[in-house]
Design a protein around this motif. Sequence first.
Motif, mmCIF file in Angstrom:
data_model
loop_
_atom_site.group_PDB
_atom_site.id
_atom_site.type_symbol
_atom_site.label_atom_id
_atom_site.label_comp_id
_atom_site.label_asym_id
_atom_site.label_seq_id
_atom_site.Cartn_x
_atom_site.Cartn_y
_atom_site.Cartn_z
ATOM 1 N N VAL A 1 0.835 -1.202 0.000
ATOM 2 C CA VAL A 1 0.000 0.000 0.000
ATOM 3 C C VAL A 1 0.872 1.255 0.000
ATOM 4 O O VAL A 1 0.590 2.227 -0.716
ATOM 5 N N ALA A 2 1.947 1.239 0.781
ATOM 6 C CA ALA A 2 2.840 2.398 0.839
ATOM 7 C C ALA A 2 3.510 2.630 -0.512
ATOM 8 O O ALA A 2 3.611 3.768 -0.987
ATOM 9 N N TYR A 3 3.979 1.568 -1.150
ATOM 10 C CA TYR A 3 4.613 1.709 -2.469
ATOM 11 C C TYR A 3 3.622 2.189 -3.527
ATOM 12 O O TYR A 3 3.944 3.045 -4.351
ATOM 13 N N ILE A 4 2.419 1.661 -3.510
ATOM 14 C CA ILE A 4 1.403 2.061 -4.490
ATOM 15 C C ILE A 4 1.011 3.521 -4.283
ATOM 16 O O ILE A 4 0.862 4.277 -5.247
ATOM 17 N N ALA A 5 0.851 3.930 -3.029
ATOM 18 C CA ALA A 5 0.496 5.323 -2.749
ATOM 19 C C ALA A 5 1.601 6.278 -3.181
ATOM 20 O O ALA A 5 1.334 7.344 -3.743
ATOM 21 N N ALA A 6 2.865 5.896 -2.957
ATOM 22 C CA ALA A 6 3.986 6.736 -3.380
ATOM 23 C C ALA A 6 4.042 6.828 -4.899
ATOM 24 O O ALA A 6 4.235 7.915 -5.465
ATOM 25 N N ALA A 7 3.861 5.710 -5.583
ATOM 26 C CA ALA A 7 3.888 5.714 -7.046
ATOM 27 C C ALA A 7 2.723 6.524 -7.608
ATOM 28 O O ALA A 7 2.899 7.292 -8.565
ATOM 29 N N ALA A 8 1.535 6.374 -7.036
ATOM 30 C CA ALA A 8 0.373 7.134 -7.499
ATOM 31 C C ALA A 8 0.581 8.626 -7.293
ATOM 32 O O ALA A 8 0.202 9.437 -8.149
ATOM 33 N N SER A 9 1.192 8.997 -6.190
ATOM 34 C CA SER A 9 1.464 10.404 -5.928
ATOM 35 C C SER A 9 2.413 10.983 -6.971
ATOM 36 O O SER A 9 2.202 12.092 -7.478
#
Length: 58
Positions: A35-43
């Motif tokens: 979730v942290a990696y996906i949120a960072a990539a989406a940002s």
Amino acid sequence: MNSVASVFYYLRWIAPAFRRTPGPAITLRRGPQAVAYIAAAASLVLGVASGVALTVQT
């Protein structure tokens, strides 16, 4: 004079955070880590995409 006073005030709180010896590393389980990696990539993607979209319209 106020700037010098504020530097000493803030360094009093910030400096101990950098002087401490590091403790054991914290490891996350797979779910929260993903979730942290996906949120960072989406940002990052949304930030770049908005810049591109704004330059195209003007």
